[in-house]
Design a protein around this motif. Structure first.
Motif, PDB file in Angstrom:
ATOM      1  N   PRO A  91     -50.273  26.932 -19.270  1.00 12.92           N
ATOM      2  CA  PRO A  91     -51.190  26.991 -18.128  1.00 12.92           C
ATOM      3  C   PRO A  91     -51.299  28.364 -17.486  1.00 12.92           C
ATOM      4  CG  PRO A  91     -49.148  25.908 -17.502  1.00 12.92           C
ATOM      5  CD  PRO A  91     -49.117  26.075 -18.997  1.00 12.92           C
ATOM      6  N   GLU A  92     -50.323  29.230 -17.735  1.00  9.24           N
ATOM      7  CA  GLU A  92     -50.360  30.552 -17.115  1.00  9.24           C
ATOM      8  C   GLU A  92     -50.210  31.659 -18.152  1.00  9.24           C
ATOM      9  OE1 GLU A  92     -48.988  29.512 -12.582  1.00  9.24           O
ATOM     10  OE2 GLU A  92     -47.494  30.459 -13.884  1.00  9.24           O
ATOM     11  N   ALA A  93     -50.928  31.498 -19.251  1.00  3.06           N
ATOM     12  CA  ALA A  93     -50.874  32.501 -20.313  1.00  3.06           C
ATOM     13  C   ALA A  93     -51.320  33.875 -19.821  1.00  3.06           C
ATOM     14  CB  ALA A  93     -51.746  32.054 -21.489  1.00  3.06           C
ATOM     15  N   GLY A  94     -52.152  33.896 -18.789  1.00  3.59           N
ATOM     16  CA  GLY A  94     -52.630  35.161 -18.253  1.00  3.59           C
ATOM     17  C   GLY A  94     -51.749  35.742 -17.166  1.00  3.59           C
ATOM     18  N   LEU A  95     -50.619  35.101 -16.906  1.00  4.40           N
ATOM     19  CA  LEU A  95     -49.678  35.577 -15.879  1.00  4.40           C
ATOM     20  C   LEU A  95     -48.299  35.747 -16.507  1.00  4.40           C
ATOM     21  CD1 LEU A  95     -50.718  33.253 -12.900  1.00  4.40           C
ATOM     22  CD2 LEU A  95     -51.131  35.722 -13.074  1.00  4.40           C
ATOM     23  N   PRO A  96     -48.112  36.780 -17.320  1.00  4.20           N
ATOM     24  CA  PRO A  96     -46.844  36.944 -18.039  1.00  4.20           C
ATOM     25  C   PRO A  96     -45.639  37.179 -17.138  1.00  4.20           C
ATOM     26  CG  PRO A  96     -48.207  38.905 -18.267  1.00  4.20           C
ATOM     27  CD  PRO A  96     -49.068  37.857 -17.648  1.00  4.20           C
ATOM     28  N   GLY A  97     -45.881  37.555 -15.879  1.00  3.29           N
ATOM     29  CA  GLY A  97     -44.781  37.748 -14.946  1.00  3.29           C
ATOM     30  C   GLY A  97     -44.317  36.468 -14.292  1.00  3.29           C
ATOM     31  N   ASN A  98     -45.037  35.369 -14.518  1.00  4.40           N
ATOM     32  CA  ASN A  98     -44.662  34.076 -13.969  1.00  4.40           C
ATOM     33  C   ASN A  98     -43.781  33.303 -14.940  1.00  4.40           C
ATOM     34  OD1 ASN A  98     -46.119  34.396 -11.586  1.00  4.40           O
ATOM     35  ND2 ASN A  98     -47.150  32.425 -11.764  1.00  4.40           N
ATOM     36  N   ARG A  99     -43.094  32.301 -14.427  1.00  4.58           N
ATOM     37  CA  ARG A  99     -42.373  31.347 -15.264  1.00  4.58           C
ATOM     38  C   ARG A  99     -42.423  29.969 -14.602  1.00  4.58           C
ATOM     39  NH1 ARG A  99     -37.463  30.101 -12.960  1.00  4.58           N
ATOM     40  NH2 ARG A  99     -36.412  31.666 -11.656  1.00  4.58           N
ATOM     41  N   LEU A 100     -42.202  28.923 -15.397  1.00  3.05           N
ATOM     42  CA  LEU A 100     -42.148  27.570 -14.853  1.00  3.05           C
ATOM     43  C   LEU A 100     -40.769  27.349 -14.238  1.00  3.05           C
ATOM     44  CD1 LEU A 100     -44.051  25.550 -17.600  1.00  3.05           C
ATOM     45  CD2 LEU A 100     -44.930  26.962 -15.729  1.00  3.05           C
ATOM     46  N   ASN A 101     -40.715  26.551 -13.146  1.00  2.00           N
ATOM     47  CA  ASN A 101     -39.486  26.543 -12.352  1.00  2.00           C
ATOM     48  C   ASN A 101     -38.874  25.189 -12.054  1.00  2.00           C
ATOM     49  OD1 ASN A 101     -37.514  28.142 -10.920  1.00  2.00           O
ATOM     50  ND2 ASN A 101     -38.346  27.301  -9.027  1.00  2.00           N
ATOM     51  N   ASP A 102     -39.634  24.119 -11.839  1.00  5.08           N
ATOM     52  CA  ASP A 102     -39.058  22.825 -11.484  1.00  5.08           C
ATOM     53  C   ASP A 102     -40.118  21.765 -11.746  1.00  5.08           C
ATOM     54  OD1 ASP A 102     -37.191  20.987 -10.607  1.00  5.08           O
ATOM     55  OD2 ASP A 102     -37.253  21.576  -8.503  1.00  5.08           O
ATOM     56  N   ALA A 103     -39.700  20.495 -11.876  1.00  2.87           N
ATOM     57  CA  ALA A 103     -40.664  19.463 -12.272  1.00  2.87           C
ATOM     58  C   ALA A 103     -40.132  18.069 -12.003  1.00  2.87           C
ATOM     59  CB  ALA A 103     -40.986  19.601 -13.763  1.00  2.87           C
ATOM     60  N   THR A 104     -41.052  17.096 -12.060  1.00  2.00           N
ATOM     61  CA  THR A 104     -40.691  15.690 -11.964  1.00  2.00           C
ATOM     62  C   THR A 104     -41.716  14.866 -12.730  1.00  2.00           C
ATOM     63  OG1 THR A 104     -39.977  13.965 -10.408  1.00  2.00           O
ATOM     64  CG2 THR A 104     -42.018  15.115  -9.872  1.00  2.00           C
ATOM     65  N   VAL A 105     -41.357  13.615 -13.027  1.00  2.00           N
ATOM     66  CA  VAL A 105     -42.264  12.704 -13.717  1.00  2.00           C
ATOM     67  C   VAL A 105     -42.740  11.637 -12.733  1.00  2.00           C
ATOM     68  CG1 VAL A 105     -42.573  11.108 -15.643  1.00  2.00           C
ATOM     69  CG2 VAL A 105     -41.029  13.065 -15.879  1.00  2.00           C
ATOM     70  N   ALA A 106     -44.051  11.443 -12.653  1.00  2.00           N
ATOM     71  CA  ALA A 106     -44.641  10.427 -11.783  1.00  2.00           C
ATOM     72  C   ALA A 106     -44.574   9.049 -12.441  1.00  2.00           C
ATOM     73  CB  ALA A 106     -46.091  10.791 -11.475  1.00  2.00           C
ATOM     74  N   ARG A 107     -44.905   8.038 -11.654  1.00  2.00           N
ATOM     75  CA  ARG A 107     -44.879   6.656 -12.150  1.00  2.00           C
ATOM     76  C   ARG A 107     -45.736   6.456 -13.389  1.00  2.00           C
ATOM     77  NH1 ARG A 107     -45.662   2.599  -6.989  1.00  2.00           N
ATOM     78  NH2 ARG A 107     -43.504   2.590  -6.241  1.00  2.00           N
ATOM     79  N   ASP A 108     -46.868   7.182 -13.445  1.00  2.00           N
ATOM     80  CA  ASP A 108     -47.792   7.003 -14.568  1.00  2.00           C
ATOM     81  C   ASP A 108     -47.414   7.823 -15.793  1.00  2.00           C
ATOM     82  OD1 ASP A 108     -48.390   9.563 -13.718  1.00  2.00           O
ATOM     83  OD2 ASP A 108     -50.499   9.167 -13.253  1.00  2.00           O
ATOM     84  N   GLY A 109     -46.270   8.525 -15.734  1.00  2.00           N
ATOM     85  CA  GLY A 109     -45.812   9.308 -16.872  1.00  2.00           C
ATOM     86  C   GLY A 109     -46.303  10.741 -16.892  1.00  2.00           C
ATOM     87  N   ALA A 110     -47.148  11.119 -15.929  1.00  2.00           N
ATOM     88  CA  ALA A 110     -47.591  12.511 -15.840  1.00  2.00           C
ATOM     89  C   ALA A 110     -46.458  13.380 -15.293  1.00  2.00           C
ATOM     90  CB  ALA A 110     -48.802  12.627 -14.931  1.00  2.00           C
ATOM     91  N   ILE A 111     -46.437  14.639 -15.712  1.00  2.00           N
ATOM     92  CA  ILE A 111     -45.448  15.584 -15.209  1.00  2.00           C
ATOM     93  C   ILE A 111     -46.109  16.479 -14.166  1.00  2.00           C
ATOM     94  CG2 ILE A 111     -43.929  17.514 -15.784  1.00  2.00           C
ATOM     95  CD1 ILE A 111     -43.546  16.337 -18.524  1.00  2.00           C
TER      96      ILE A 111
END
Length: 288
Positions: A91-111
């Motif tokens: 999702p952030e291929a154009g932001l090489p200085g960024n990184r993914l940091n934390d997450a959770t799973v919703a009831r419907d299985g989406a992250i």
């Protein structure tokens, strides 16, 4: 005073993202800066580790038996049997200085997951939602360092953190849509920085405090209920685990500590456990 025990003194540089995986009765978490995925089996004390090809912010169990991991390069499917990582979305291929940091799973299985500026300077951290059809920005206002999100027991409130702003926010959500956002709680100067949030079965919000020596627990109305002190300064996040989901497992970090501070905190970066006195919620499996 709660009895806090170091169950795995692994000395993580930046331990993060603990999650209890019911299908193997184990606690999974990551070390972002010494990139690895870790597994702790409390019944046997056994530990396992897998190297990651880039900074890894989180790992979550998927419905098909695999795991989904958030790396600096994007969202990957992780197979513990082979140690392989397969890119699913960037999702952030154009932001090489960024990184993914934390997450959770919703009831419907989406992250639902967040990103951040790895240099901890630019306001480029955003929150995303990913399901089988798309990975999209949620529209929540960007901040430098995102943490969370975490859902209320009914799935209608999404708690998310502006770490450098010392603010915890609550958004009302309906399905994939964020309807409104309001301030839930603020951490006062000198008390550390709010890190990862998690919600227990009665709706209390637990926040790890980086540079704050512990964990805070807030009632659903934002009232501070408890503070659990740990023997290390940088507490990143807890997860509820064990057979009855009442054991709190806390990840911690050695990152940013001086040599003198490390000498005073020999357990910095350890995985800790304590009795939460309340049950957490069973986790959902990602449908990705």
């Amino acid at each position: 005073m709660e009895q806090v025990t170091a169950v795995w003194p692994l000395g993580a540089t930046l331990g993060e993202g603990p999650v209890w995986v019911e299908r193997d009765a184990a606690l999974w978490f990551v070390d972002i800066k010494a990139p690895a995925i870790h597994r702790f089996d409390p019944a046997s004390g056994a530990t396992q580790s897998w190297s990651a090809p880039a900074q890894v912010g989180w790992v979550l169990p998927a419905e098909d038996g695999s795991f989904i991991a958030g790396l600096q390069s994007g969202v990957h499917r992780f197979d513990p049997a082979t140690g392989s990582f397969t890119l699913l979305a960037a999702p952030e291929a154009g932001l090489p200085g960024n990184r993914l940091n934390d997450a959770t799973v919703a009831r419907d299985g989406a992250i639902w997951f967040g990103s951040m500026d790895d240099a901890e300077e630019a306001v480029t951290g955003r929150f995303y939602r990913m399901d089988t059809s798309a990975c999209a920005d949620t529209g929540i206002a960007p901040v430098c360092i995102t943490n969370g999100p975490a859902f209320s027991p009914d799935g209608g409130t999404l708690y998310h953190v502006d770490t450098l702003g010392r603010q915890i926010w609550a958004s009302q959500v309906e399905g994939a849509a964020v309807i409104s956002t309001s301030l839930f709680a603020e951490i006062e100067d000198g008390a550390g920085y709010p890190d990862g949030p998690v919600v227990d079965a009665v709706g209390n919000v637990w926040i790890g405090l980086f540079a704050g020596w512990g964990v805070r627990c807030y009632a659903p109305d934002g009232t501070l209920l408890r503070y659990v002190r740990l023997p290390v300064a940088n507490v990143t996040k807890i997860a509820f685990g064990g057979p009855d989901l009442t054991t709190a497992y806390a990840t911690t970090a050695a990152k940013g500590l001086s040599e003198a501070e490390l000498a005073e905190q020999p357990l910095a970066g350890a995985l800790f456990a304590f009795d939460a006195g309340v049950a957490g919620m069973a986790g959902h499996l990602a449908k990705i």
